[in-house]
Design an enzyme around this catalytic site. Structure first.
Site, PDB file in Angstrom:
ATOM      1  N   GLY A  53      41.836  10.503  12.556  1.00 20.49           N
ATOM      2  CA  GLY A  53      41.791  11.884  13.054  1.00 20.49           C
ATOM      3  C   GLY A  53      43.216  12.299  13.011  1.00 20.49           C
ATOM      4  N   SER A  54      43.531  13.791  12.740  1.00 20.96           N
ATOM      5  CA  SER A  54      44.766  14.388  12.658  1.00 20.96           C
ATOM      6  C   SER A  54      45.296  14.352  14.275  1.00 20.96           C
ATOM      7  CB  SER A  54      44.756  15.666  12.290  1.00 20.96           C
ATOM      8  OG  SER A  54      44.354  15.693  10.976  1.00 20.96           O
ATOM      9  N   GLY A  55      46.637  14.542  14.518  1.00 21.21           N
ATOM     10  CA  GLY A  55      47.137  14.674  15.904  1.00 21.21           C
ATOM     11  C   GLY A  55      48.150  13.417  16.044  1.00 21.21           C
ATOM     12  N   HIS A  56      48.125  12.555  14.995  1.00 18.52           N
ATOM     13  CA  HIS A  56      48.825  11.028  15.138  1.00 18.52           C
ATOM     14  C   HIS A  56      50.077  11.330  14.170  1.00 18.52           C
ATOM     15  CE1 HIS A  56      45.421  10.009  17.710  1.00 18.52           C
ATOM     16  NE2 HIS A  56      44.782   9.845  16.655  1.00 18.52           N
ATOM     17  N   LYS A 104      42.220   1.869  11.527  1.00 22.74           N
ATOM     18  CA  LYS A 104      42.234   1.621  12.912  1.00 22.74           C
ATOM     19  C   LYS A 104      40.981   1.240  13.526  1.00 22.74           C
ATOM     20  CE  LYS A 104      44.214   5.332  14.140  1.00 22.74           C
ATOM     21  NZ  LYS A 104      43.874   5.927  12.680  1.00 22.74           N
ATOM     22  N   ASP A 109      36.061   5.498  12.689  1.00 18.98           N
ATOM     23  CA  ASP A 109      36.741   5.109  11.811  1.00 18.98           C
ATOM     24  C   ASP A 109      36.146   4.030  10.872  1.00 18.98           C
ATOM     25  OD1 ASP A 109      38.533   6.996  12.211  1.00 18.98           O
ATOM     26  OD2 ASP A 109      40.465   5.879  12.603  1.00 18.98           O
ATOM     27  N   HIS A 218      44.285   8.654  21.987  1.00 23.70           N
ATOM     28  CA  HIS A 218      43.470   9.505  22.337  1.00 23.70           C
ATOM     29  C   HIS A 218      43.538   9.780  23.851  1.00 23.70           C
ATOM     30  CE1 HIS A 218      41.755   7.568  18.588  1.00 23.70           C
ATOM     31  NE2 HIS A 218      42.031   8.754  18.171  1.00 23.70           N
TER      32      HIS A 218
END
Length: 330
Positions: A53-56, A104, A109, A218
Protein backbone atom coordinates in the site's frame (compact mmCIF):
# COMPACT_ATOMS: atom_id res chain seq x y z
CA UNK A 1 -6.64 18.33 8.61
CA UNK A 2 -4.54 20.31 6.13
CA UNK A 3 -2.90 18.16 3.44
CA UNK A 4 -0.80 19.05 0.40
CA UNK A 5 -3.08 17.29 -2.09
CA UNK A 6 -5.61 18.03 -4.82
CA UNK A 7 -8.30 15.48 -4.03
CA UNK A 8 -8.06 12.23 -2.09
CA UNK A 9 -8.97 10.12 -5.11
CA UNK A 10 -5.83 11.12 -7.08
CA UNK A 11 -3.22 11.14 -4.31
CA UNK A 12 -1.36 8.03 -5.52
CA UNK A 13 -1.52 8.95 -9.21
CA UNK A 14 -0.30 12.49 -8.47
CA UNK A 15 2.62 11.14 -6.44
CA UNK A 16 3.57 8.76 -9.24
CA UNK A 17 3.55 11.60 -11.75
CA UNK A 18 5.86 13.53 -9.47
CA UNK A 19 8.16 10.53 -9.08
CA UNK A 20 8.34 10.16 -12.86
CA UNK A 21 9.14 13.85 -13.36
CA UNK A 22 11.79 13.84 -10.65
CA UNK A 23 13.56 10.56 -11.49
CA UNK A 24 14.13 9.96 -15.21
CA UNK A 25 16.15 6.86 -14.29
CA UNK A 26 12.79 5.21 -13.55
CA UNK A 27 9.97 4.17 -15.85
CA UNK A 28 6.70 4.96 -14.06
CA UNK A 29 3.45 3.58 -15.44
CA UNK A 30 0.95 5.83 -13.67
CA UNK A 31 -2.14 4.14 -15.10
CA UNK A 32 -1.11 0.58 -14.26
CA UNK A 33 0.74 1.53 -11.03
CA UNK A 34 4.13 -0.04 -11.78
CA UNK A 35 7.57 1.52 -11.14
CA UNK A 36 10.51 -0.06 -13.02
CA UNK A 37 14.21 0.80 -13.26
CA UNK A 38 14.70 2.20 -16.74
CA UNK A 39 17.46 -0.23 -17.72
CA UNK A 40 15.29 -3.28 -16.96
CA UNK A 41 15.44 -6.09 -17.71
CA UNK A 42 19.12 -6.22 -16.77
CA UNK A 43 20.74 -9.11 -18.71
CA UNK A 44 21.65 -12.23 -16.72
CA UNK A 45 20.33 -10.78 -13.46
CA UNK A 46 17.74 -12.02 -11.00
CA UNK A 47 15.06 -9.35 -10.62
CA UNK A 48 13.54 -8.20 -7.32
CA UNK A 49 9.92 -7.05 -7.20
CA UNK A 50 8.11 -5.73 -4.15
CA UNK A 51 5.13 -3.56 -3.37
CA UNK A 52 2.41 -2.70 -0.93
CA UNK A 53 0.00 0.00 0.00
CA UNK A 54 1.03 3.60 -0.59
CA UNK A 55 1.72 5.79 2.43
CA UNK A 56 4.96 4.09 3.49
CA UNK A 57 7.29 6.07 1.21
CA UNK A 58 10.09 5.80 0.28
CA UNK A 59 9.17 2.11 0.68
CA UNK A 60 8.81 0.57 -1.97
CA UNK A 61 8.94 2.80 -5.04
CA UNK A 62 11.80 4.85 -3.61
CA UNK A 63 13.93 1.71 -3.46
CA UNK A 64 13.77 0.88 -7.18
CA UNK A 65 17.13 1.16 -8.87
CA UNK A 66 20.61 -0.30 -9.19
CA UNK A 67 21.53 -2.43 -6.19
CA UNK A 68 18.03 -2.81 -4.81
CA UNK A 69 14.60 -3.42 -6.42
CA UNK A 70 13.98 -3.80 -10.13
CA UNK A 71 10.29 -2.92 -9.82
CA UNK A 72 7.67 -1.92 -7.26
CA UNK A 73 3.88 -2.00 -7.29
CA UNK A 74 2.13 0.72 -5.25
CA UNK A 75 -1.43 0.07 -4.12
CA UNK A 76 -3.91 2.62 -2.87
CA UNK A 77 -3.12 4.11 0.54
CA UNK A 78 -2.65 1.25 3.04
CA UNK A 79 -4.14 -1.17 0.47
CA UNK A 80 -2.37 -4.05 -1.26
CA UNK A 81 -1.58 -3.79 -4.96
CA UNK A 82 -3.44 -6.27 -7.15
CA UNK A 83 -1.96 -9.37 -8.86
CA UNK A 84 -2.13 -7.80 -12.34
CA UNK A 85 0.31 -5.09 -11.20
CA UNK A 86 2.74 -7.67 -9.86
CA UNK A 87 2.60 -9.82 -13.00
CA UNK A 88 3.12 -6.75 -15.18
CA UNK A 89 6.12 -5.77 -13.06
CA UNK A 90 7.62 -9.27 -13.16
CA UNK A 91 7.26 -9.44 -16.95
CA UNK A 92 8.92 -6.03 -17.34
CA UNK A 93 12.03 -6.97 -15.34
CA UNK A 94 12.54 -10.69 -15.95
CA UNK A 95 15.78 -11.38 -17.83
CA UNK A 96 15.21 -15.14 -17.83
CA UNK A 97 17.05 -15.63 -14.54
CA UNK A 98 13.93 -15.48 -12.40
CA UNK A 99 12.15 -13.00 -10.15
CA UNK A 100 12.11 -12.74 -6.34
CA UNK A 101 8.96 -11.32 -4.78
CA UNK A 102 9.65 -9.54 -1.45
CA UNK A 103 6.38 -9.58 0.50
CA UNK A 104 5.57 -7.89 3.82
CA UNK A 105 3.44 -10.10 6.04
CA UNK A 106 0.02 -8.49 5.63
CA UNK A 107 -2.87 -10.68 4.56
CA UNK A 108 -3.76 -8.76 1.40
CA UNK A 109 -0.15 -8.56 0.24
CA UNK A 110 0.43 -12.27 0.88
CA UNK A 111 -2.70 -13.41 -0.97
CA UNK A 112 -2.15 -11.13 -3.96
CA UNK A 113 1.55 -11.93 -4.35
CA UNK A 114 0.75 -15.66 -4.11
CA UNK A 115 -1.79 -15.31 -6.90
CA UNK A 116 0.63 -13.19 -8.95
CA UNK A 117 3.35 -15.83 -8.60
CA UNK A 118 1.02 -18.47 -10.04
CA UNK A 119 0.01 -16.21 -12.92
CA UNK A 120 3.63 -15.24 -13.66
CA UNK A 121 4.72 -18.89 -13.68
CA UNK A 122 1.91 -19.62 -16.15
CA UNK A 123 3.61 -17.06 -18.40
CA UNK A 124 6.96 -18.85 -18.07
CA UNK A 125 8.52 -16.60 -15.42
CA UNK A 126 10.34 -18.40 -12.61
CA UNK A 127 9.27 -16.86 -9.30
CA UNK A 128 10.51 -17.24 -5.72
CA UNK A 129 9.04 -15.46 -2.70
CA UNK A 130 10.31 -14.29 0.68
CA UNK A 131 7.99 -13.17 3.46
CA UNK A 132 9.17 -10.39 5.78
CA UNK A 133 7.83 -10.80 9.33
CA UNK A 134 10.20 -8.98 11.66
CA UNK A 135 7.92 -7.10 14.10
CA UNK A 136 8.29 -8.54 17.61
CA UNK A 137 5.54 -6.41 19.17
CA UNK A 138 2.58 -8.73 18.63
CA UNK A 139 1.53 -11.89 16.81
CA UNK A 140 -1.68 -12.37 14.80
CA UNK A 141 -2.59 -8.69 14.92
CA UNK A 142 -4.91 -6.66 12.75
CA UNK A 143 -4.27 -7.43 9.05
CA UNK A 144 -1.84 -10.31 9.73
CA UNK A 145 -1.50 -13.95 10.58
CA UNK A 146 1.82 -14.04 12.41
CA UNK A 147 4.21 -11.16 12.82
CA UNK A 148 3.94 -7.99 10.78
CA UNK A 149 6.49 -7.03 8.14
CA UNK A 150 8.08 -3.67 8.87
CA UNK A 151 11.59 -2.14 8.91
CA UNK A 152 13.48 -5.31 7.98
CA UNK A 153 11.96 -4.97 4.50
CA UNK A 154 14.62 -2.36 3.79
CA UNK A 155 17.41 -4.71 4.89
CA UNK A 156 16.01 -7.57 2.80
CA UNK A 157 15.60 -5.46 -0.33
CA UNK A 158 19.04 -3.85 -0.01
CA UNK A 159 21.09 -6.95 0.81
CA UNK A 160 19.29 -9.36 -1.54
CA UNK A 161 19.33 -6.63 -4.19
CA UNK A 162 23.11 -6.37 -3.91
CA UNK A 163 23.47 -10.13 -4.29
CA UNK A 164 21.30 -10.05 -7.42
CA UNK A 165 23.34 -7.14 -8.80
CA UNK A 166 26.47 -9.29 -8.43
CA UNK A 167 24.89 -11.99 -10.58
CA UNK A 168 23.92 -14.50 -7.89
CA UNK A 169 21.38 -17.12 -9.05
CA UNK A 170 17.78 -17.04 -7.86
CA UNK A 171 18.28 -19.77 -5.26
CA UNK A 172 21.10 -17.82 -3.57
CA UNK A 173 19.28 -14.47 -3.72
CA UNK A 174 16.24 -16.09 -2.15
CA UNK A 175 18.35 -17.77 0.54
CA UNK A 176 20.07 -14.47 1.41
CA UNK A 177 16.73 -12.68 1.61
CA UNK A 178 15.36 -15.34 3.96
CA UNK A 179 18.49 -15.21 6.07
CA UNK A 180 18.28 -11.43 6.44
CA UNK A 181 14.65 -11.67 7.49
CA UNK A 182 15.44 -14.41 10.01
CA UNK A 183 18.25 -12.26 11.42
CA UNK A 184 16.11 -9.11 11.82
CA UNK A 185 13.67 -7.85 14.43
CA UNK A 186 11.75 -4.56 14.78
CA UNK A 187 9.70 -2.61 17.31
CA UNK A 188 7.76 0.60 16.68
CA UNK A 189 6.32 3.39 18.84
CA UNK A 190 3.63 5.94 17.92
CA UNK A 191 3.42 9.35 19.54
CA UNK A 192 0.53 10.56 17.36
CA UNK A 193 -1.72 8.74 14.85
CA UNK A 194 -1.54 9.09 11.09
CA UNK A 195 -4.11 10.68 8.76
CA UNK A 196 -5.24 9.08 5.50
CA UNK A 197 -6.29 11.38 2.65
CA UNK A 198 -9.62 9.55 2.29
CA UNK A 199 -10.58 10.01 5.94
CA UNK A 200 -9.04 13.42 6.48
CA UNK A 201 -8.61 12.74 10.17
CA UNK A 202 -6.72 10.45 12.56
CA UNK A 203 -6.97 6.75 11.73
CA UNK A 204 -6.99 5.73 15.38
CA UNK A 205 -7.46 7.39 18.74
CA UNK A 206 -4.36 8.15 20.78
CA UNK A 207 -5.16 10.49 23.67
CA UNK A 208 -2.94 13.47 24.39
CA UNK A 209 -0.11 12.56 26.70
CA UNK A 210 -0.07 8.88 25.73
CA UNK A 211 1.94 6.74 23.30
CA UNK A 212 1.42 3.33 21.69
CA UNK A 213 4.21 0.81 22.29
CA UNK A 214 4.53 -1.72 19.48
CA UNK A 215 2.38 0.09 16.91
CA UNK A 216 2.09 -1.27 13.34
CA UNK A 217 2.80 0.78 10.23
CA UNK A 218 -0.93 1.13 9.51
CA UNK A 219 -1.70 2.19 13.06
CA UNK A 220 -2.48 -1.32 14.27
CA UNK A 221 -2.49 -1.68 18.08
CA UNK A 222 0.70 -2.65 19.85
CA UNK A 223 1.47 -4.16 23.24
CA UNK A 224 0.21 -1.36 25.46
CA UNK A 225 -0.44 2.32 25.89
CA UNK A 226 1.43 4.34 28.46
CA UNK A 227 1.83 7.91 29.54
CA UNK A 228 4.38 9.75 27.42
CA UNK A 229 7.95 8.57 28.03
CA UNK A 230 11.34 10.17 27.42
CA UNK A 231 13.49 9.20 24.45
CA UNK A 232 15.75 7.33 26.87
CA UNK A 233 12.84 5.33 28.31
CA UNK A 234 11.43 4.51 24.87
CA UNK A 235 14.84 3.30 23.67
CA UNK A 236 15.20 1.05 26.72
CA UNK A 237 11.79 -0.50 26.09
CA UNK A 238 12.08 -0.86 22.29
CA UNK A 239 15.64 -2.20 22.15
CA UNK A 240 15.03 -4.63 24.99
CA UNK A 241 11.92 -5.93 23.20
CA UNK A 242 14.03 -6.60 20.10
CA UNK A 243 16.97 -8.13 21.97
CA UNK A 244 14.70 -10.40 24.02
CA UNK A 245 13.79 -12.06 20.73
CA UNK A 246 16.89 -11.68 18.54
CA UNK A 247 19.72 -12.33 21.03
CA UNK A 248 22.55 -11.41 18.59
CA UNK A 249 26.00 -12.94 18.95
CA UNK A 250 27.59 -10.88 16.15
CA UNK A 251 27.44 -7.20 15.11
CA UNK A 252 24.15 -5.68 13.99
CA UNK A 253 22.87 -3.23 11.43
CA UNK A 254 20.73 -0.60 13.13
CA UNK A 255 17.81 1.19 11.47
CA UNK A 256 16.32 4.06 13.45
CA UNK A 257 13.30 4.72 11.31
CA UNK A 258 10.94 7.66 11.46
CA UNK A 259 7.22 7.00 10.99
CA UNK A 260 6.79 10.10 8.82
CA UNK A 261 6.29 13.13 11.06
CA UNK A 262 9.22 12.91 13.45
CA UNK A 263 12.06 15.31 12.51
CA UNK A 264 15.67 14.28 12.08
CA UNK A 265 16.63 16.23 15.19
CA UNK A 266 14.52 13.89 17.31
CA UNK A 267 15.50 10.77 15.37
CA UNK A 268 19.22 11.37 15.89
CA UNK A 269 18.61 12.02 19.57
CA UNK A 270 16.71 8.74 19.72
CA UNK A 271 19.54 7.03 17.80
CA UNK A 272 21.95 8.15 20.51
CA UNK A 273 19.77 6.43 23.11
CA UNK A 274 19.50 3.28 20.98
CA UNK A 275 23.30 3.13 20.76
CA UNK A 276 23.51 3.67 24.52
CA UNK A 277 21.25 0.67 25.19
CA UNK A 278 23.12 -1.53 22.73
CA UNK A 279 26.41 -0.57 24.36
CA UNK A 280 25.04 -1.42 27.80
CA UNK A 281 23.83 -4.77 26.45
CA UNK A 282 27.25 -5.38 24.85
CA UNK A 283 25.87 -5.55 21.30
CA UNK A 284 28.35 -4.38 18.65
CA UNK A 285 27.02 -2.04 15.96
CA UNK A 286 28.33 -2.49 12.42
CA UNK A 287 26.35 0.25 10.64
CA UNK A 288 23.53 2.68 11.48
CA UNK A 289 20.90 4.23 9.22
CA UNK A 290 18.70 7.05 10.54
CA UNK A 291 15.76 8.62 8.75
CA UNK A 292 12.25 8.17 7.36
CA UNK A 293 12.35 4.98 5.28
CA UNK A 294 9.36 2.78 6.21
CA UNK A 295 6.77 5.38 7.12
CA UNK A 296 3.09 5.61 8.00
CA UNK A 297 1.99 8.81 6.29
CA UNK A 298 2.22 11.55 8.95
CA UNK A 299 2.46 9.36 12.04
CA UNK A 300 4.74 10.73 14.75
CA UNK A 301 7.04 8.13 16.24
CA UNK A 302 9.87 5.80 15.35
CA UNK A 303 10.85 2.17 15.04
CA UNK A 304 14.06 0.30 15.73
CA UNK A 305 15.22 -2.57 13.53
CA UNK A 306 18.30 -4.69 14.22
CA UNK A 307 19.80 -7.17 11.76
CA UNK A 308 22.57 -9.51 12.84
CA UNK A 309 25.26 -9.68 10.13
CA UNK A 310 28.47 -11.45 9.25
CA UNK A 311 31.18 -10.25 6.84
CA UNK A 312 29.27 -11.42 3.75
CA UNK A 313 26.00 -9.70 4.66
CA UNK A 314 27.86 -6.56 5.70
CA UNK A 315 29.71 -6.51 2.37
CA UNK A 316 26.38 -6.73 0.53
CA UNK A 317 24.94 -3.96 2.72
CA UNK A 318 27.91 -1.73 1.86
CA UNK A 319 27.66 -2.48 -1.89
CA UNK A 320 26.68 0.48 -4.12
CA UNK A 321 23.01 1.39 -4.35
CA UNK A 322 21.34 4.07 -6.43
CA UNK A 323 17.64 4.66 -5.79
CA UNK A 324 15.45 7.66 -5.09
CA UNK A 325 15.32 6.86 -1.39
CA UNK A 326 18.67 5.23 -0.68
CA UNK A 327 22.02 5.71 -2.35
CA UNK A 328 25.70 5.34 -1.63
CA UNK A 329 28.90 4.12 -3.27
CA UNK A 330 27.87 5.26 -6.77
Amino acid sequence: MKMLINVAETVVADALRGLAASHPELTVDVENRVIVRRDAPVPDKVALVSGGGSGHEPLHGGFVGAGMLDAACPGEVFTSPVPDQMVRAAAAVDSGKGVLFVVKNYTGDVLNFDMAAELAEDEGIQVAKVLVDDDVAVTDSTHTAGRRGTGATLFVEKIAGAAAEEGAPLERVEAIARRVNASSRSFGVALDPCTTPAKGGPTFDLPAGELELGVGIHGEPGRERRAMMTSREIADYAVDAVLDDLRPDSPVLVLVNGMGATPQLELYGFAAEVHRVLGERRVAVARTLVGNYVTSLDMAGASVTLCQVDEDLLRLWDAPVRTAGLRWGC
